[in-house]
Design an enzyme around this catalytic site. Structure first.
Site, short mmCIF file in Angstrom:
data_model
loop_
_atom_site.label_atom_id
_atom_site.label_comp_id
_atom_site.label_asym_id
_atom_site.label_seq_id
_atom_site.Cartn_x
_atom_site.Cartn_y
_atom_site.Cartn_z
N LYS A 164 0.80 -1.09 0.16
CA LYS A 164 -0.07 0.03 -0.02
C LYS A 164 1.00 1.30 -0.04
CE LYS A 164 -4.22 -1.65 1.80
NZ LYS A 164 -5.03 -1.34 0.80
N LYS A 272 -13.99 -7.35 -4.59
CA LYS A 272 -14.18 -7.62 -3.47
C LYS A 272 -15.85 -7.69 -3.10
CE LYS A 272 -10.83 -4.45 -1.36
NZ LYS A 272 -10.09 -3.84 -2.48
#
Length: 363
Positions: A164, A272
């Protein structure tokens, strides 16, 4: 026999401050659903309503009020006798604008349909005969903290690492990427990055040009969503393959999904299920991606092991290629104990382990 729905709120505590470009996560709310047929309380299915603040389409919803209403509407409903009928029932009972509830109800009904044994799909993953390769997730933080995570994942044998980025100094992030590549070239280690929309639109192409030297597999969501013309240009000009993530949230209509991928032309889409509206919605995204020759992979969205187990079993139903994003089950110090485990770079369902619902109390 109608369906009885109960639920309980479970707040998950992170083992560390989980940094993203949207801020630091310390806790995560979830509502665990329990559903059974009238007169058969010992056989039940479990699901999870999972949201992430400022990311989920419906994170600001009063879930307890809506779940109480759902309890009433399910009382006169019979358990469907096929999986397609389960999806139709959820579509009828829950608005498409409540993707988290749809995911939770789908999961609970699929579990109950298969006998209430934490099985949602019939495949080798559930029986412990196969695992799913996953990427090793590196959270944002101070450079030393990120480096320690990287070293640990590499030590454990991960062949795909995802960082990230976007919260600390960009030069420092490039130094971390250079550190990885100095030890592991692209033919030895797959390297993904996720910006969570952190890059300023006017600067994104220059940053992508710098990132290209690290032989990245892909970058997820380099700029904020809902900028279709800018994102289309990024996909066209970038030397780093682009994966859409947040861009998909809130897009529910099939023809809107098709228009999105045709307009932007990404290299990948990240799926997701708890943010997209469940498994039927995710399967539709996969169908569209395949039709447009767009790569895809599935990731969890910080669910407890209830939701993660469901997503893993769904993923295992596909002949997937590449590493999935399903390694988040070990992030919490009060997760629900389950047979899910990480072995090497795979998530597996260890049939020698058992579920422990602990102190969950349903109402």
């Amino acid at each position: 026999m109608g369906l009885i729905l109960e639920y309980t709120k479970h707040e998950l505590n992170f083992k560390f401050d989980a940094g993203t470009s949207r801020g630091v996560l310390k806790t995560k709310e979830a509502w665990i659903l329990k559903i059974h047929q009238q007169g058969k309380p010992k056989t039940f299915g479990l699901g999870e309503v999972s949201t992430i603040e400022r990311l989920s389409f419906d994170y600001s919803v009063d879930f307890e009020s809506e779940l109480d209403e759902l309890k009433g509407t399910l009382l006169g409903v019979e358990l469907p006798v096929t999986v397609p009928e389960i999806y139709k029932l959820v579509n009828k009972q829950v608005s498409k604008y409540r993707p988290a509830i749809r995911f939770g109800l789908e999961t609970a009904l699929l579990d109950l349909f298969h006998g209430g044994q934490f099985q949602l799909f019939d495949n080798d993953f559930y029986y412990g005969r196969s695992g799913i390769p996953i990427n090793g997730l590196i959270w944002m933080g101070e450079k030393a903290f990120m480096k320690s995570q990287i070293d640990e994942k590499l030590r454990l044998g991960f062949k795909c690492i995802k960082l990230k980025i976007g919260a600390i100094d960009f030069d420092a992030e490039c130094e971390l990427l250079d550190y990885i590549r100095s030890q592991y070239p692209a033919d030895q280690l797959i390297l993904r990055v996720d910006a969570n929309g952190a890059f300023i639109t006017q600067e994104v192409l220059k940053k992508l040009e710098r990132l290209a030297v690290f032989d990245l597999h892909s970058i997820e969501q380099p700029i904020m969503p809902r900028q279709p013309e800018a994102m289309s240009l990024v996909c066209e000009k970038s030397q780093v393959p682009i994966a859409l993530d947040e861009e998909l949230i809130g897009v529910f209509d099939k023809y809107e999904k098709i228009a999105l991928v045709e307009d932007i032309k990404p290299d990948y889409v990240i799926l997701k299920p708890s943010l997209l509206g469940g498994f039927a919605a995710t399967a539709e995204w996969i169908e569209i991606a395949k039709a447009h020759q767009i790569g895809w992979w599935i990731t969890s969205a910080l669910e407890s092991n209830i939701g993660l187990n469901a997503i893993c079993q769904f993923t295992a139903a596909y002949d997937y290629v590449g590493h999935q994003g399903l390694g988040t089950g070990q992030l919490f110090d009060n997760n629900i104990h389950s047979p899910l485990a990480i072995q090497g770079e795979e998530v597996v369902y260890n049939q020698t382990l058992s579920w422990d619902l602990g102190t969950l109390k349903f109402n």
